[in-house]
Design a protein around this motif. Sequence first.
Motif, short mmCIF file in Angstrom:
data_model
loop_
_atom_site.label_atom_id
_atom_site.label_comp_id
_atom_site.label_asym_id
_atom_site.label_seq_id
_atom_site.Cartn_x
_atom_site.Cartn_y
_atom_site.Cartn_z
N HIS A 68 0.96 -1.28 0.06
CA HIS A 68 -0.07 -0.20 -0.12
C HIS A 68 0.76 1.28 0.06
CE1 HIS A 68 0.06 0.58 4.46
NE2 HIS A 68 0.13 1.83 4.06
N ALA A 70 1.11 5.93 0.36
CA ALA A 70 0.12 6.94 0.74
C ALA A 70 0.37 8.27 0.25
CB ALA A 70 0.18 7.14 2.31
N ARG A 72 -0.87 12.63 -0.09
CA ARG A 72 -1.68 13.97 0.61
C ARG A 72 -2.00 14.86 -0.33
NH1 ARG A 72 3.21 13.98 4.92
NH2 ARG A 72 2.99 11.78 6.00
N PHE A 127 -3.54 4.94 0.52
CA PHE A 127 -4.15 5.85 1.64
C PHE A 127 -4.24 7.33 1.31
CE2 PHE A 127 -4.37 8.07 5.84
CZ PHE A 127 -5.18 6.95 6.65
N ASN A 223 4.59 9.08 -0.47
CA ASN A 223 5.44 9.02 0.72
C ASN A 223 5.96 7.85 1.33
OD1 ASN A 223 3.36 8.40 2.90
ND2 ASN A 223 2.49 10.57 2.78
N HIS A 224 5.24 6.86 1.02
CA HIS A 224 5.72 5.50 1.42
C HIS A 224 5.18 4.42 0.82
CE1 HIS A 224 2.42 5.68 4.21
NE2 HIS A 224 2.44 4.38 4.25
N GLN A 264 1.39 -2.45 12.42
CA GLN A 264 2.20 -1.77 11.32
C GLN A 264 3.57 -1.11 12.02
OE1 GLN A 264 -1.02 1.02 10.18
NE2 GLN A 264 -0.75 0.25 8.11
N GLU A 293 7.46 1.76 5.65
CA GLU A 293 6.73 1.00 6.57
C GLU A 293 6.25 -0.39 6.19
OE1 GLU A 293 2.37 2.11 6.09
OE2 GLU A 293 1.84 1.91 7.92
N PHE A 394 -7.53 0.19 6.97
CA PHE A 394 -6.71 0.78 7.66
C PHE A 394 -7.31 0.99 9.09
CE2 PHE A 394 -5.19 1.44 3.54
CZ PHE A 394 -3.90 1.29 3.48
N ALA A 399 -3.14 4.87 11.93
CA ALA A 399 -2.46 5.84 10.76
C ALA A 399 -2.03 6.99 11.65
CB ALA A 399 -3.58 6.12 9.89
N PHE A 403 1.65 8.35 10.95
CA PHE A 403 2.07 10.12 10.60
C PHE A 403 2.98 10.72 11.54
CE2 PHE A 403 -2.08 10.60 8.04
CZ PHE A 403 -1.53 11.38 7.00
#
Length: 467
Positions: A68, A70, A72, A127, A223-224, A264, A293, A394, A399, A403
Amino acid sequence: MAEIVHSDTIRTMFSSAMSDMYRKEVPQYGTLIELVNDVNEAVLAANPELKNRLASTGELERLDVERHGAIRLGTAEELFNIRRMFAVMGMFPVGYYDLSVAGLPVHSTAFRPIKEASLARNPFRVFTSLIRLELLEDQDLARDAARILSERQILTGRALELIAIAEKNGGLTQAEMEEFVKEALETFRWHSDATVTADTYKRLNDAHRLIADVVSFRGPHINHLTPRTLDIDAVQKGMPERGIAPKAIVEGPPRRQADILLRQTSFKALEEKILFSDAAGCEEGTHTARFGEIEQRGVALKPKGRNLYDALLNKTRQAVIVGGKGEGATSYEAEIEEQFKAFADGFDALRREDLAFFRYRAAPNALENGNADSIEALIASGALIADPQVYEDFLPVSAAGIFQSNLGSDAQSNYSEKANQSAFEEALGAKVTDAVRLYAETESESLKTALQTLGQDHLFESLSNVA
Ligand code: OOG
Ligand code: NI
């Protein structure tokens, strides 16, 4: 006319291209993949029973491609167009996650496949968070941020054209798919040149590091990317040996015999050089955004199980709070283990106590004569098999922990506004799907089919509520 390719094929091509890109951008991600592969191989070699179970549920095959990511986003329009882009890949918004309760000015959903066959082929999920400028104290800054964001276009012109073609024709041809994947990748690429001056970056960063991360760049860099492991504790322990520094605790439930939901952990964001847009064009700074992650997935929980999970997690967090530098991590682990003794372990117990979702099938060559008394009797005789349904979603508290760990400990936490799912859905241009409904449908459909195969329809009809 050229043939339309299946959206599952597009998703697989895209997730593999994204993984290659991220491996080049963040070399530690490659190291992590190697570690996860080593751990998974060792677990499967030592545990033939698990290997058989994963093979029979189709999870073994998807394990190596399972990821997965993510992103933003900054504006409603961006979220709207990203939804259209992911739809081309057979990914749809599932669930609403309110992170304002954890002091983060965002709300989120997960784009993922929803059909069982598509999940089995490649369950790639993203995500996706939307920042909430209305939660900032400094509304002048919020207005500046909105203006900066209104000037960017995160999808390429050609990507938008190809999305429109897919919407019109019900999909893409092979040639269009190849072009689409190349164009889509552009949206998620890292740009070290910021679109703002050093001064603006500082103001945004002072308001919230998340805001600076979203507003200062040309696009929503991935971002990951997270691979799935079969033993997260082994990966957590193995990380330092390979030069990777993990966060202090594993998020989610403690280690158990029968895994539930999602566990996680992550490693800290890299500090990367960036270039601001100041007139001289040579103002340098650093930015931390991208991290790694790992996750371990267990069985999806029914509302009764989920409520118990939330209650036990809450109790744990009331008893022990882990500090910004990982203080208290050992007591936290002891406490959560203790609390979760109240949660039945073992798949059989989870099923009998109606805590988790299963997928039913008739055993190969099962012969049932006459009417069986109950589903339990069919299971006991070996005619009916219940496989755990993997949790595809999730967890908001986890989460928030992920973050936080990559934002550092100086994040502000003075946001108190409540969830706003309707505003999120308005921006999205669609309703999010309720994940529980998907698991419940899978359970009841599979039970119905299995009972029919066994000639035991009467048992299905006698169930008032299988979800
Ligand atoms: C997303 C963090 C949440 C997860 O797996 O729960 C997340 C982000 O940092 O943008 O990735
Ligand atoms: Ni993640």
